[in-house]
Design an enzyme around this catalytic site. Structure first.
Site, mmCIF file in Angstrom:
data_model
loop_
_atom_site.group_PDB
_atom_site.id
_atom_site.type_symbol
_atom_site.label_atom_id
_atom_site.label_comp_id
_atom_site.label_asym_id
_atom_site.label_seq_id
_atom_site.Cartn_x
_atom_site.Cartn_y
_atom_site.Cartn_z
ATOM 1 N N ASP A 126 -4.353 3.976 -2.232
ATOM 2 C CA ASP A 126 -5.484 4.402 -1.409
ATOM 3 C C ASP A 126 -5.868 5.851 -1.699
ATOM 4 O O ASP A 126 -5.131 6.768 -1.334
ATOM 5 C CB ASP A 126 -5.128 4.274 0.072
ATOM 6 C CG ASP A 126 -5.037 2.820 0.502
ATOM 7 O OD1 ASP A 126 -3.982 2.434 1.061
ATOM 8 O OD2 ASP A 126 -5.994 2.085 0.252
ATOM 9 N N HIS A 171 -0.922 -1.132 -4.380
ATOM 10 C CA HIS A 171 -2.245 -0.741 -3.889
ATOM 11 C C HIS A 171 -2.230 0.764 -3.638
ATOM 12 O O HIS A 171 -1.349 1.272 -2.946
ATOM 13 C CB HIS A 171 -2.560 -1.494 -2.597
ATOM 14 C CG HIS A 171 -3.919 -1.232 -2.036
ATOM 15 N ND1 HIS A 171 -5.062 -1.831 -2.527
ATOM 16 C CD2 HIS A 171 -4.322 -0.433 -1.017
ATOM 17 C CE1 HIS A 171 -6.102 -1.411 -1.821
ATOM 18 N NE2 HIS A 171 -5.685 -0.560 -0.907
ATOM 19 N N MET A 212 -12.569 -5.071 3.899
ATOM 20 C CA MET A 212 -11.791 -4.219 4.792
ATOM 21 C C MET A 212 -11.649 -4.919 6.145
ATOM 22 O O MET A 212 -12.657 -5.280 6.764
ATOM 23 C CB MET A 212 -12.452 -2.852 4.973
ATOM 24 C CG MET A 212 -12.459 -1.997 3.738
ATOM 25 S SD MET A 212 -10.812 -1.743 3.050
ATOM 26 C CE MET A 212 -9.942 -0.986 4.412
ATOM 27 N N ASP A 240 -7.604 -5.987 3.359
ATOM 28 C CA ASP A 240 -6.883 -4.721 3.495
ATOM 29 C C ASP A 240 -7.015 -4.171 4.908
ATOM 30 O O ASP A 240 -8.112 -3.890 5.360
ATOM 31 C CB ASP A 240 -7.493 -3.730 2.497
ATOM 32 C CG ASP A 240 -6.765 -2.404 2.419
ATOM 33 O OD1 ASP A 240 -7.285 -1.499 1.743
ATOM 34 O OD2 ASP A 240 -5.681 -2.287 3.021
ATOM 35 N N MET A 262 -8.281 8.797 -0.844
ATOM 36 C CA MET A 262 -9.176 9.232 0.238
ATOM 37 C C MET A 262 -9.537 10.706 0.026
ATOM 38 O O MET A 262 -8.656 11.499 -0.287
ATOM 39 C CB MET A 262 -8.496 9.047 1.592
ATOM 40 C CG MET A 262 -7.998 7.629 1.846
ATOM 41 S SD MET A 262 -7.202 7.479 3.457
ATOM 42 C CE MET A 262 -6.464 5.850 3.350
ATOM 43 N N SER A 300 0.852 -1.191 0.000
ATOM 44 C CA SER A 300 0.000 0.000 0.000
ATOM 45 C C SER A 300 0.886 1.239 0.000
ATOM 46 O O SER A 300 1.467 1.602 1.031
ATOM 47 C CB SER A 300 -0.904 -0.016 1.226
ATOM 48 O OG SER A 300 -1.571 1.218 1.359
ATOM 49 N N MET A 311 -11.784 5.407 -1.758
ATOM 50 C CA MET A 311 -12.520 5.731 -0.523
ATOM 51 C C MET A 311 -13.027 7.166 -0.658
ATOM 52 O O MET A 311 -12.573 8.070 0.050
ATOM 53 C CB MET A 311 -11.594 5.574 0.686
ATOM 54 C CG MET A 311 -11.284 4.132 1.014
ATOM 55 S SD MET A 311 -9.854 3.961 2.100
ATOM 56 C CE MET A 311 -8.540 3.958 0.874
ATOM 57 N N HIS A 371 -7.923 1.828 -4.814
ATOM 58 C CA HIS A 371 -8.994 1.684 -3.813
ATOM 59 C C HIS A 371 -9.607 3.057 -3.574
ATOM 60 O O HIS A 371 -8.975 3.927 -2.976
ATOM 61 C CB HIS A 371 -8.347 1.121 -2.531
ATOM 62 C CG HIS A 371 -9.260 0.968 -1.365
ATOM 63 N ND1 HIS A 371 -8.792 0.696 -0.092
ATOM 64 C CD2 HIS A 371 -10.612 1.086 -1.243
ATOM 65 C CE1 HIS A 371 -9.819 0.640 0.742
ATOM 66 N NE2 HIS A 371 -10.919 0.872 0.076
ATOM 67 N N GLY A 415 -9.481 4.519 6.233
ATOM 68 C CA GLY A 415 -9.071 5.897 6.454
ATOM 69 C C GLY A 415 -7.630 6.051 6.910
ATOM 70 O O GLY A 415 -7.010 7.074 6.662
HETATM 71 C C1 DX5 Z 1 -6.867 1.949 4.966
HETATM 72 C C2 DX5 Z 1 -6.275 1.584 3.630
HETATM 73 C C3 DX5 Z 1 -5.211 0.506 3.710
HETATM 74 C C4 DX5 Z 1 -4.029 0.834 4.605
HETATM 75 C C5 DX5 Z 1 -3.254 -0.446 4.892
HETATM 76 O O1 DX5 Z 1 -8.036 2.647 4.801
HETATM 77 O O2 DX5 Z 1 -7.291 1.162 2.743
HETATM 78 O O3 DX5 Z 1 -4.778 0.173 2.400
HETATM 79 O O4 DX5 Z 1 -3.223 1.796 4.008
HETATM 80 O O5 DX5 Z 1 -2.243 -0.190 5.795
HETATM 81 P P1 DX5 Z 1 -1.768 -1.292 6.873
HETATM 82 O O6 DX5 Z 1 -1.319 -2.500 6.091
HETATM 83 O O7 DX5 Z 1 -0.624 -0.602 7.553
HETATM 84 O O8 DX5 Z 1 -2.907 -1.588 7.774
HETATM 85 ZN ZN ZN Z 2 -6.686 0.272 0.782
#
Ligand code: DX5
Ligand code: ZN
Length: 221
Positions: free
Chosen positions: A35, A33, A137, A175, A37, A8, A68, A66, A142
């Site tokens: 993220d 990956h 999830m 995740d 947000m 990620s 969000m 991903h 977040g």
């Molecule tokens: C959280 C994200 C994840 C997060 C994973 O909302 O979707 O992808 O960055 O990080 P770790 O592996 O550190 O929990």
């Molecule tokens: Zn994610």
């Protein structure tokens, strides 16, 4: 069984982005990956299509994006053009989920769907044949570095059965809090793709060791 590791990138040191992405590839991580947000759907803000395009120029690893964000349908085309290989939307943000997944596929990108910890697997039933990936999830979305929610293992097993029942080859991704400790139970529950932020980018011995530790657990499974 082929298992996937998707570091990620939000957990990486963005001042050393190119080296850190290259280190993931060299350690034979499979996807990156990403993220996204928006500060509305989740109380954190990360990146938009501009940064996804930057990652695309840095690697040939598939970008597992991903989303969000609220109203993701507004940005599907922009993320598709920025180089996303897969776009995963939250069931909770898509009142017209069937149409949104179709729009992603019509853009030539693989559609994925994801569920928050509080959302039941049953909401996937009608659209399951449409997706390339289901993301469960295992933390509330977040932030990285949160504690893994073991109660999600039951939902993972349930979705594994739903996918097998319809003969779907879709990836079952997890995740949040994925680590050497949590991986065996996740594999046993039926997951096949694993997002890892802290376990890779914050491993005390570096990125290569972080990926290798997870790969060893997978090979032992
Ligand atoms: C959280 C994200 C994840 C997060 C994973 O909302 O979707 O992808 O960055 O990080 P770790 O592996 O550190 O929990
Ligand atoms: Zn994610």
């Amino acid at each position: 069984m082929k298992y996937i590791i998707a570091p990620s990138i939000v957990a990486s040191d963005h001042l050393r982005l190119k080296e850190e992405i290259a280190a993931c590839k060299a350690a034979s991580a499979d996807w990156l990956h990403v993220d996204v947000m928006d500060g509305h759907y989740v109380s954190n803000i990360t990146m938009g299509p501009f940064l996804v395009e930057t990652y695309k120029r840095a690697t040939d690893m598939p970008l597992d994006v991903h989303l969000m964000i609220e109203k993701p349908e507004r940005y599907l085309e922009a993320f598709a053009q920025s180089g996303a290989s897969r776009l995963t939307v939250h069931v909770e943000t898509c009142p017209h989920l069937h149409r949104t997944l179709q729009q992603i596929r019509d853009l030539g990108v693989k559609p994925g769907v994801t569920l928050n910890p509080g959302t039941p697997a049953a909401l996937l039933k009608e659209i399951l044949p449409m997706v390339d990936l289901v993301l469960v999830m295992t933390v509330n979305p977040g932030f990285g570095a949160q504690a893994f929610l073991p109660e999600m293992l039951t939902k993972i097993t349930e979705i594994r059965q739903m996918l097998d029942t319809i003969g779907s080859p879709a990836w079952l991704e997890v995740d949040g809090g994925v680590s050497e400790k949590t991986l065996p139970a996740l594999i046993k529950a039926g997951a096949t793709a694993f997002v890892a932020g802290n376990a890779v980018f914050k491993h005390p011995n570096g990125i290569d060791a972080g990926v290798k530790v997870l790969k060893n657990v997978m090979h032992a499974a």
